[in-house]
Design a protein around this motif. Sequence first.
Motif, PDB file in Angstrom:
ATOM      1  N   ILE A 193     -94.357 -78.612  13.784  1.00 46.56           N
ATOM      2  CA  ILE A 193     -94.596 -77.783  12.595  1.00 46.56           C
ATOM      3  C   ILE A 193     -96.069 -77.391  12.590  1.00 46.56           C
ATOM      4  CG2 ILE A 193     -94.775 -77.804  10.077  1.00 46.56           C
ATOM      5  CD1 ILE A 193     -92.390 -79.725  10.034  1.00 46.56           C
ATOM      6  N   LEU A 194     -96.346 -76.100  12.447  1.00 48.52           N
ATOM      7  CA  LEU A 194     -97.716 -75.625  12.278  1.00 48.52           C
ATOM      8  C   LEU A 194     -97.922 -75.311  10.805  1.00 48.52           C
ATOM      9  CD1 LEU A 194    -100.309 -74.920  13.861  1.00 48.52           C
ATOM     10  CD2 LEU A 194     -99.507 -72.541  13.894  1.00 48.52           C
ATOM     11  N   TYR A 195     -99.043 -75.778  10.254  1.00 50.73           N
ATOM     12  CA  TYR A 195     -99.231 -75.720   8.800  1.00 50.73           C
ATOM     13  C   TYR A 195    -100.648 -75.255   8.458  1.00 50.73           C
ATOM     14  CZ  TYR A 195     -97.688 -77.410   4.129  1.00 50.73           C
ATOM     15  OH  TYR A 195     -97.268 -77.514   2.831  1.00 50.73           O
ATOM     16  N   PRO A 196    -100.903 -73.937   8.445  1.00 50.18           N
ATOM     17  CA  PRO A 196    -102.198 -73.455   7.931  1.00 50.18           C
ATOM     18  C   PRO A 196    -102.278 -73.770   6.444  1.00 50.18           C
ATOM     19  CG  PRO A 196    -101.043 -71.751   9.189  1.00 50.18           C
ATOM     20  CD  PRO A 196    -100.047 -72.841   8.920  1.00 50.18           C
ATOM     21  N   HIS A 197    -103.387 -74.358   6.019  1.00 54.50           N
ATOM     22  CA  HIS A 197    -103.444 -74.877   4.648  1.00 54.50           C
ATOM     23  C   HIS A 197    -104.861 -74.775   4.115  1.00 54.50           C
ATOM     24  CE1 HIS A 197    -101.943 -76.939   1.217  1.00 54.50           C
ATOM     25  NE2 HIS A 197    -102.440 -78.124   1.493  1.00 54.50           N
ATOM     26  N   PHE A 198    -104.982 -74.799   2.790  1.00 54.47           N
ATOM     27  CA  PHE A 198    -106.298 -74.699   2.158  1.00 54.47           C
ATOM     28  C   PHE A 198    -107.021 -76.036   2.139  1.00 54.47           C
ATOM     29  CE2 PHE A 198    -102.716 -73.775  -0.774  1.00 54.47           C
ATOM     30  CZ  PHE A 198    -102.390 -72.511  -0.317  1.00 54.47           C
ATOM     31  N   TYR A 199    -106.260 -77.149   2.210  1.00 54.51           N
ATOM     32  CA  TYR A 199    -106.825 -78.486   2.102  1.00 54.51           C
ATOM     33  C   TYR A 199    -106.476 -79.318   3.337  1.00 54.51           C
ATOM     34  CZ  TYR A 199    -106.980 -77.368  -2.937  1.00 54.51           C
ATOM     35  OH  TYR A 199    -107.212 -76.783  -4.150  1.00 54.51           O
ATOM     36  N   THR A 200    -107.111 -80.464   3.462  1.00 52.87           N
ATOM     37  CA  THR A 200    -106.787 -81.390   4.552  1.00 52.87           C
ATOM     38  C   THR A 200    -105.803 -82.458   4.090  1.00 52.87           C
ATOM     39  OG1 THR A 200    -108.760 -82.695   4.004  1.00 52.87           O
ATOM     40  CG2 THR A 200    -108.975 -81.041   5.756  1.00 52.87           C
ATOM     41  N   HIS A 201    -105.236 -82.272   2.917  1.00 52.72           N
ATOM     42  CA  HIS A 201    -104.196 -83.187   2.422  1.00 52.72           C
ATOM     43  C   HIS A 201    -103.013 -82.366   1.922  1.00 52.72           C
ATOM     44  CE1 HIS A 201    -106.584 -82.306  -1.262  1.00 52.72           C
ATOM     45  NE2 HIS A 201    -105.377 -82.242  -1.819  1.00 52.72           N
ATOM     46  N   LEU A 202    -101.863 -83.024   1.817  1.00 53.96           N
ATOM     47  CA  LEU A 202    -100.629 -82.375   1.379  1.00 53.96           C
ATOM     48  C   LEU A 202    -100.081 -83.090   0.147  1.00 53.96           C
ATOM     49  CD1 LEU A 202     -98.962 -81.887   4.882  1.00 53.96           C
ATOM     50  CD2 LEU A 202    -100.016 -80.114   3.469  1.00 53.96           C
ATOM     51  N   THR A 203     -99.939 -82.349  -0.946  1.00 50.31           N
ATOM     52  CA  THR A 203     -99.424 -82.872  -2.204  1.00 50.31           C
ATOM     53  C   THR A 203     -98.009 -82.353  -2.397  1.00 50.31           C
ATOM     54  OG1 THR A 203    -101.646 -82.894  -3.168  1.00 50.31           O
ATOM     55  CG2 THR A 203     -99.778 -82.942  -4.700  1.00 50.31           C
ATOM     56  N   PRO A 204     -96.990 -83.203  -2.391  1.00 45.32           N
ATOM     57  CA  PRO A 204     -95.598 -82.736  -2.348  1.00 45.32           C
ATOM     58  C   PRO A 204     -95.196 -81.791  -3.481  1.00 45.32           C
ATOM     59  CG  PRO A 204     -95.700 -85.083  -1.899  1.00 45.32           C
ATOM     60  CD  PRO A 204     -97.070 -84.673  -2.349  1.00 45.32           C
ATOM     61  N   GLY A 205     -95.451 -82.181  -4.741  1.00 51.17           N
ATOM     62  CA  GLY A 205     -94.983 -81.384  -5.869  1.00 51.17           C
ATOM     63  C   GLY A 205     -96.102 -80.978  -6.811  1.00 51.17           C
ATOM     64  N   TRP A 206     -95.833 -79.949  -7.616  1.00 49.63           N
ATOM     65  CA  TRP A 206     -96.822 -79.416  -8.550  1.00 49.63           C
ATOM     66  C   TRP A 206     -97.301 -80.486  -9.523  1.00 49.63           C
ATOM     67  CZ3 TRP A 206     -96.307 -76.710 -13.711  1.00 49.63           C
ATOM     68  CH2 TRP A 206     -97.398 -75.865 -13.969  1.00 49.63           C
ATOM     69  N   PHE A 207     -96.396 -81.380  -9.928  1.00 48.09           N
ATOM     70  CA  PHE A 207     -96.746 -82.425 -10.879  1.00 48.09           C
ATOM     71  C   PHE A 207     -97.391 -83.639 -10.203  1.00 48.09           C
ATOM     72  CE2 PHE A 207     -93.191 -80.139 -12.917  1.00 48.09           C
ATOM     73  CZ  PHE A 207     -93.812 -79.772 -14.093  1.00 48.09           C
ATOM     74  N   ASP A 208     -97.574 -83.575  -8.877  1.00 43.62           N
ATOM     75  CA  ASP A 208     -98.164 -84.691  -8.134  1.00 43.62           C
ATOM     76  C   ASP A 208     -99.660 -84.516  -7.886  1.00 43.62           C
ATOM     77  OD1 ASP A 208     -95.687 -86.001  -7.808  1.00 43.62           O
ATOM     78  OD2 ASP A 208     -95.203 -84.752  -6.077  1.00 43.62           O
TER      79      ASP A 208
END
Length: 357
Positions: free
Chosen positions: A257-272
Motif C-alpha cells: 500500500i502506498l500512502y501519501p499523507h500529511f502526517y507521519t501518523h495515522l488516526t483511524p477515525g474522525w473521533f480518534d
Amino acid sequence: MSDNLTILAGPTAYRHIKENGLSPDDIDAMLGASGAAKWLGISGLDSAIFSQWFSGRTRALHLFGTSIGAWKFAAAAQANCKEAFDRLRHAYSHQHYKGSISAVQISRETRRIMDAFLTPQAIDEILNHPWIRIGFSAVRCKGFIGSHHGLVQAMGVGQAFALNAISRKLQRMCFERVLFHHPQYDTGILEENNFPTTTIPLDRTNFAKALLASGSIPMVMEGVTHIAGAPGGTYRDGGLIDYHPAFSLNPEQTGFILYPHFYTHLTPGWFDKKLTKRRLKGKAVDRTILLAPSPRFVSTLPFGRIPDRQDFVRLMGRDNERIQAWTKAADMCRILGDEFMEATQNGSIRNKVKKFE
C-alpha cells in the motif's frame, strides 16, 4: 540528500525497500485520507506519483479514499491527471465566503469546486480508466446524526463521540460504511477493519453525488440523499469512521500500500484525533509505505504549518491572504514529488526509508 520528504514503511515493506528499492509495480493499492485543505500540502506529491511514476503502468491499481482523499483520486483517474490535479487545487484554494457562513453556503461552494474539476467527460474517463480502480466511502447515517435539523444532528455527533470513546466498533450504531467503487474494483483487496462494508458500483448517475457525500462534514455541510443505486438515507463524510483509512492488504496480495499523507501518523477515525493510543502500528502497517512532508519542510511553509480548514476562521474576511498562502504552500510542495521521483529512480530510497514506529 534532501530531507523534505519522510518515507516510513512497515516491517515487510521496509525489508523490501532496503533490498530492492521501490518500483511502481510493487504497489497494489493506495489510500487517501480526509483532511480538507491539508491536501494542498501534498498535492504536488500526488501529482508526480500519478502523472510521472505510474506513467506506463498497465496492472490494476486499487484506490480507497475519503473526503479530500476521494476527491484527489477522482482527479488522479482522469486522462490528464496533472491538469485535473491543478484544477482541483486551484478551485479548492479559491473558495470565497461572505457574511454568516452556513451549511447551505458551504455545500454550494463545494459543488462549485466539484464542477471545476469533475465534468461529465471526466466521469467517463474515470469509469473507463485502463488500470485505475477508484473506490471511496461515505457513511450512511443512523439515528440522530442523519437529521437535517442542526440541534438533533449535534446530538447525534455527541452520541457518536461518546460511543467511540468506549470502542470504535460501537460507531456501528451510528454509521454504516458504504464503499462506492469502479465496476471492476476488487472489493476483497483490503481487509475489513471493525466495520462491515456495503458496496455500490459507480456509474454516471451516482458518481457526483457519491463523491459529494464522501466529503460532507456533519454540522458544516448538508448531508446527501437519494444516491442512485444506494440504500435510502442521509450520507455524510466517509472520514467519520475512516479519517485516515486504516486497512491492511488481503493476505493473498503480494504487493504494498502506498500512502501519501500529511502526517507521519495515522488516526483511524474522525473521533480518534485525541486518542493517540489508537494510531496505527504493527501488523496494521506491515505492508504500508507512508510518504509525508518532513517537519523541516513543514516549518518552511506559510505560517509554518500545513494549510487546514481552520484557516477559514483564522483568516475570516481575508480570503485573498488565505488564497495567497494556500497557493504558495501548494507550489512549494511540488518539491516533495521531485524528491520521491529522484529517490525511487536512483535507488536512494533504500537509505531514506525509515521504520514505522
